[in-house]
Motif scaffolding. Structure first.
Motif, short mmCIF file in Angstrom:
data_model
loop_
_atom_site.label_atom_id
_atom_site.label_comp_id
_atom_site.label_asym_id
_atom_site.label_seq_id
_atom_site.Cartn_x
_atom_site.Cartn_y
_atom_site.Cartn_z
N LYS A 268 0.82 -1.20 -0.11
CA LYS A 268 -0.07 -0.13 -0.02
C LYS A 268 0.79 1.30 -0.08
CE LYS A 268 0.01 -0.86 4.91
NZ LYS A 268 1.19 -1.70 4.63
N LEU A 269 0.29 2.34 -0.60
CA LEU A 269 1.15 3.59 -0.72
C LEU A 269 0.20 4.47 -0.06
CD1 LEU A 269 2.77 3.18 -4.05
CD2 LEU A 269 3.80 2.84 -1.88
N TYR A 270 0.68 5.29 0.63
CA TYR A 270 -0.21 6.60 1.44
C TYR A 270 -0.30 7.91 0.50
CZ TYR A 270 0.75 3.42 5.47
OH TYR A 270 0.82 2.35 6.39
N ILE A 271 -1.52 8.31 0.41
CA ILE A 271 -1.90 9.44 -0.35
C ILE A 271 -2.52 10.44 0.45
CG2 ILE A 271 -2.36 7.91 -2.34
CD1 ILE A 271 -5.27 8.15 -2.17
N GLY A 272 -2.83 10.40 1.80
CA GLY A 272 -3.51 11.50 2.53
C GLY A 272 -4.05 10.94 4.04
N PHE A 273 -4.78 11.81 4.35
CA PHE A 273 -5.38 11.73 5.87
C PHE A 273 -6.88 11.96 5.68
CE2 PHE A 273 -1.13 13.15 6.15
CZ PHE A 273 -0.39 11.97 6.81
N MET A 274 -7.65 11.59 6.70
CA MET A 274 -8.91 11.99 6.71
C MET A 274 -9.73 12.49 8.19
SD MET A 274 -11.98 9.40 5.29
CE MET A 274 -13.34 10.24 4.15
N LYS A 275 -10.16 13.63 8.29
CA LYS A 275 -10.93 13.90 9.31
C LYS A 275 -11.76 12.79 10.09
CE LYS A 275 -9.57 18.53 9.18
NZ LYS A 275 -8.42 18.87 10.40
N ASN A 276 -11.65 12.56 11.51
CA ASN A 276 -12.50 11.60 11.98
C ASN A 276 -13.82 11.66 11.77
OD1 ASN A 276 -9.92 11.20 12.98
ND2 ASN A 276 -10.63 11.82 15.27
N GLU A 277 -14.66 12.87 11.78
CA GLU A 277 -16.05 12.78 11.52
C GLU A 277 -16.41 12.41 9.94
OE1 GLU A 277 -13.92 17.19 11.39
OE2 GLU A 277 -14.11 15.17 12.75
N GLU A 278 -15.29 12.81 9.06
CA GLU A 278 -15.57 12.28 7.70
C GLU A 278 -15.75 10.92 7.48
OE1 GLU A 278 -15.12 14.50 4.05
OE2 GLU A 278 -16.68 15.01 5.36
N PHE A 279 -14.71 10.43 8.23
CA PHE A 279 -14.41 9.05 8.02
C PHE A 279 -15.63 8.31 8.91
CE2 PHE A 279 -13.43 4.91 10.26
CZ PHE A 279 -12.77 4.10 9.29
N SER A 281 -18.52 9.36 9.00
CA SER A 281 -19.92 9.43 7.80
C SER A 281 -19.76 8.59 6.83
CB SER A 281 -19.77 10.78 7.31
OG SER A 281 -18.80 11.07 6.53
N LEU A 282 -18.56 7.84 6.61
CA LEU A 282 -18.51 6.96 5.47
C LEU A 282 -18.78 5.58 6.28
CD1 LEU A 282 -15.40 7.22 3.57
CD2 LEU A 282 -17.57 7.40 2.66
#
Length: 373
Positions: A268-279, A281-282
């Motif tokens: 795997k290759l890392y491309i970014g991060f995500m806010k907890n609340e955004e995650f 909601s997914l």
């Protein structure tokens, strides 16, 4: 590749000539001693894994001993790396490169971390062979491990053909699934329980002198190769994939031949991060307290890439989360595994500009369908 023909001695596992050398190797025999002391002939299912693991160690050393002589008498082999009792370990403080580890095995380290281990390595005029030996009849996991080793060696030795010598026992399945760069040798099974007992209870630690003094036998640390720095490369990929536009992931960057090698090394290759609340909601079903969410493009198998999230919880646990049309897959990762080490490193790269929104991730997920192995 036709010059690598198995000898009758190797095929029949005739150890009479090399048996004495086996007593000078290091073995993980702590768990096996009670089994071999027991009067009971049959080994229980619970203990079979430990027994097979030890037998695999012995088999590896037997084949390596055979290969030393094979290399000595094969003109096409120009250099052969020493390990076990044959090597002179003076590289214990080396930080990065090919070297010998504490178990006297050949490894590639980056910043002191073992990246990959090789059962044996040798050179011909235009190629580097890595050797894998196994007593397991199932070859799926072995075949999968080849991808990382091949990719790593291709980075370290870009001007050489990378090939593999695979040594298996009779009855092994899945042989036709091995890549075309592999030469397959088949030997008899190791069924010498008396030898196993002697190796456990009569192993020698000192007094060994190798007879392989020919100039073709070399120490691991003397091999010149390109450098591969594990975590710095991970950071370079992370930043380079969005160099032109900080909020846009350049999928074309991941289509290059070099990046395909990196996928085989890292998975795997890392491309970014995500806010907890955004995650959340997914994945509203995720019920644990989140510290950070890491977004990766992961090579799922030989034909498929996907977006996979790695969620570091406040309790220290790391979860792998993948969303498909059918289900939400959540699996716990080992605390001492590579992924945990990666996310500890990636945590220091967290900045607001590297956070991705759901719509951006959807766009990337759609674009990675273009990736091909």
């Amino acid at each position: 590749m036709q010059q690598l023909k198995i000898t009758e001695e190797i095929k029949n596992l005739d150890i009479s000539r090399i048996e004495k050398n086996l007593f000078f190797y290091k073995y993980s025999s702590k768990n096996i001693k009670p089994l071999l002391k027991s009067e009971t002939q049959k080994i229980s299912i619970e203990n079979m894994a430990a027994y097979n693991s030890f037998k695999g160690e012995v088999y590896e050393n037997i084949i390596y001993e055979f290969l030393l002589d094979y290399a000595l008498n094969n003109e096409s082999i120009t250099q052969f790396i020493l390990k076990g009792p044959h090597q002179n370990r003076i590289d214990k403080f080396y930080k990065t490169g090919l070297m010998i580890d504490r178990s006297l095995q050949i490894v590639y380290k980056s910043n002191y971390k073992d990246i990959s281990e090789f059962d044996a390595l040798f050179f011909t005029e235009d190629a580097l062979y890595f050797v894998e030996m196994s007593t397991s009849k199932k070859t799926v996991s072995l075949n999968k491990r080849l991808e990382k080793k091949y990719a790593l060696l291709k980075l370290l030795f870009p001007n050489l053909h990378i090939r593999a010598l695979i040594v298996l026992t009779e009855g092994s399945i899945g042989i036709k699934r091995f890549p075309s760069y592999c030469t397959i040798w088949i030997t008899k099974d190791l069924e010498n329980d008396e030898l196993l007992k002697k190796l456990v209870f009569n192993r020698k630690k000192t007094g060994f002198k190798t007879k392989y003094k020919d100039k073709k036998f070399i120490e691991a640390y003397t091999v010149k190769h390109s450098k591969f720095i594990y975590f710095q490369t991970l950071e370079w990929i992370f930043k380079r994939c969005r160099k032109k536009n900080q909020s846009f992931i350049n999928i074309d960057f991941f289509k290059t031949k070099r990046l395909s090698l990196y996928f085989d090394i890292y998975t795997k290759l890392y491309i970014g991060f995500m806010k907890n609340e955004e995650f959340l909601s997914l994945v509203p079903s995720y019920s644990e307290y989140i510290e950070n969410v890491f977004i990766t493009i992961e090579k799922i198998n030989s034909k498929e890439f996907d977006i996979v999230y790695y969620v570091k919880n406040q309790n220290g646990k790391l979860k792998r989360v993948r969303l498909t049309k059918k289900e939400v897959s959540i699996k716990e990762k080992e605390l001492d595994g590579f992924t945990n080490a990666e996310v500890r490193f990636m945590k220091y790269l967290i900045e607001d500009k590297f956070y991705l929104q759901k719509n951006q991730i959807r766009a990337v997920k759609e674009k990675i369908k273009e990736l091909r192995v």
